[in-house]
Design a protein around this motif. Structure first.
Motif, PDB file in Angstrom:
ATOM      1  N   ALA A 133       0.684  -1.229  -0.249  1.00 28.80           N
ATOM      2  CA  ALA A 133      -0.139   0.163  -0.221  1.00 28.80           C
ATOM      3  C   ALA A 133       0.883   0.839  -0.279  1.00 28.80           C
ATOM      4  O   ALA A 133       0.234   2.529  -0.707  1.00 28.80           O
ATOM      5  CB  ALA A 133      -0.894  -0.245   1.579  1.00 28.80           C
ATOM      6  N   ALA A 134       1.839   1.708   0.564  1.00 30.24           N
ATOM      7  CA  ALA A 134       3.269   2.398   0.726  1.00 30.24           C
ATOM      8  C   ALA A 134       3.110   2.650  -0.763  1.00 30.24           C
ATOM      9  O   ALA A 134       4.177   4.088  -0.667  1.00 30.24           O
ATOM     10  CB  ALA A 134       3.746   2.364   1.883  1.00 30.24           C
ATOM     11  N   ILE A 135       3.477   2.222  -1.749  1.00 25.85           N
ATOM     12  CA  ILE A 135       3.334   2.302  -3.105  1.00 25.85           C
ATOM     13  C   ILE A 135       3.469   3.699  -3.270  1.00 25.85           C
ATOM     14  O   ILE A 135       3.875   4.681  -4.518  1.00 25.85           O
ATOM     15  CB  ILE A 135       3.526   1.250  -3.893  1.00 25.85           C
ATOM     16  N   TYR A 136       2.383   4.098  -3.506  1.00 23.89           N
ATOM     17  CA  TYR A 136       1.761   5.232  -3.705  1.00 23.89           C
ATOM     18  C   TYR A 136       2.204   6.517  -2.586  1.00 23.89           C
ATOM     19  O   TYR A 136       1.789   7.663  -2.817  1.00 23.89           O
ATOM     20  CB  TYR A 136       0.661   5.265  -3.178  1.00 23.89           C
ATOM     21  N   THR A 137       2.901   6.599  -1.997  1.00 27.78           N
ATOM     22  CA  THR A 137       3.351   7.597  -1.272  1.00 27.78           C
ATOM     23  C   THR A 137       4.862   7.363  -1.469  1.00 27.78           C
ATOM     24  O   THR A 137       5.608   8.321  -1.338  1.00 27.78           O
ATOM     25  CB  THR A 137       3.156   7.440   0.437  1.00 27.78           C
ATOM     26  N   LEU A 138       5.737   6.195  -1.968  1.00 33.96           N
ATOM     27  CA  LEU A 138       7.270   6.132  -1.725  1.00 33.96           C
ATOM     28  C   LEU A 138       7.570   6.124  -3.155  1.00 33.96           C
ATOM     29  O   LEU A 138       8.665   7.531  -3.056  1.00 33.96           O
ATOM     30  CB  LEU A 138       7.464   4.554  -0.696  1.00 33.96           C
ATOM     31  N   ILE A 139       7.054   5.910  -3.952  1.00 36.15           N
ATOM     32  CA  ILE A 139       7.264   6.834  -5.674  1.00 36.15           C
ATOM     33  C   ILE A 139       7.562   7.987  -5.478  1.00 36.15           C
ATOM     34  O   ILE A 139       8.097   9.139  -6.130  1.00 36.15           O
ATOM     35  CB  ILE A 139       6.373   6.066  -6.214  1.00 36.15           C
ATOM     36  N   PRO A 140       5.751   8.865  -4.677  1.00 32.04           N
ATOM     37  CA  PRO A 140       6.494  10.951  -4.893  1.00 32.04           C
ATOM     38  C   PRO A 140       7.396  10.842  -3.809  1.00 32.04           C
ATOM     39  O   PRO A 140       7.676  11.646  -4.462  1.00 32.04           O
ATOM     40  CB  PRO A 140       4.865  11.045  -4.869  1.00 32.04           C
ATOM     41  N   LEU A 141       7.458  10.601  -2.609  1.00 31.98           N
ATOM     42  CA  LEU A 141       8.779  11.043  -2.241  1.00 31.98           C
ATOM     43  C   LEU A 141       9.713  11.051  -2.818  1.00 31.98           C
ATOM     44  O   LEU A 141      11.004  11.772  -2.120  1.00 31.98           O
ATOM     45  CB  LEU A 141       8.447  10.047  -0.511  1.00 31.98           C
ATOM     46  N   ALA A 142      10.008   9.181  -3.217  1.00 33.65           N
ATOM     47  CA  ALA A 142      11.373   9.039  -3.912  1.00 33.65           C
ATOM     48  C   ALA A 142      11.211  10.186  -5.400  1.00 33.65           C
ATOM     49  O   ALA A 142      12.594  11.174  -5.323  1.00 33.65           O
ATOM     50  CB  ALA A 142      11.631   8.078  -4.507  1.00 33.65           C
ATOM     51  N   LEU A 143      10.366  10.404  -5.867  1.00 32.70           N
ATOM     52  CA  LEU A 143      10.308  11.738  -6.936  1.00 32.70           C
ATOM     53  C   LEU A 143      10.716  13.193  -6.397  1.00 32.70           C
ATOM     54  O   LEU A 143      11.894  13.420  -7.112  1.00 32.70           O
ATOM     55  CB  LEU A 143       9.595  11.780  -8.346  1.00 32.70           C
ATOM     56  N   PHE A 144       9.759  13.596  -5.591  1.00 33.57           N
ATOM     57  CA  PHE A 144       9.935  14.693  -4.922  1.00 33.57           C
ATOM     58  C   PHE A 144      11.449  14.732  -4.226  1.00 33.57           C
ATOM     59  O   PHE A 144      12.060  16.143  -4.647  1.00 33.57           O
ATOM     60  CB  PHE A 144       8.745  15.061  -3.490  1.00 33.57           C
ATOM     61  N   ILE A 145      11.753  14.197  -3.617  1.00 25.99           N
ATOM     62  CA  ILE A 145      13.321  14.347  -3.311  1.00 25.99           C
ATOM     63  C   ILE A 145      14.386  14.504  -4.562  1.00 25.99           C
ATOM     64  O   ILE A 145      15.335  14.725  -4.186  1.00 25.99           O
ATOM     65  CB  ILE A 145      13.869  12.784  -2.425  1.00 25.99           C
TER      66      ILE A 145
END
Length: 93
Positions: A46-58
């Motif tokens: 489930a965390a895939i949809y918060t981890l991807i934006p986090l990685a892209l934003f970093i």
């Protein structure tokens, strides 16, 4: 022709102790997303949809300066960790 599934790293925790760790499912969820199965990816990790934006934003914050970048990163990180912990607890029940 080989698929991405042939190159996935096995979970050492699952092999040694017999149960999944908090990161189990991330690789499979990414594979499902690449194959277009977005609902399956959510159920897998489930965390895939918060981890991807986090990685892209970093990554983007290294190249561009955003006004509230630290707050956005903190919110996405807290949301990701919370989802990971809650999902892990639900899987263990």
């Amino acid at each position: 022709m080989s698929s991405l599934d042939d190159y996935m790293i096995p979970c050492l925790n699952k092999k040694l102790f017999g149960f999944e760790c908090m990161g189990c499912g991330l690789q499979r969820a990414l594979s499902l997303m690449l194959h277009g199965d977005f609902i399956g990816a959510f159920y897998m990790y489930a965390a895939i949809y918060t981890l991807i934006p986090l990685a892209l934003f970093i990554i983007a914050s290294f190249f561009f300066k955003f006004k509230y970048s630290s707050k956005i990163i903190n919110i996405l990180a807290i949301a990701s960790v919370s989802i990971i912990i809650i999902s892990f607890i639900i899987k263990r029940i």
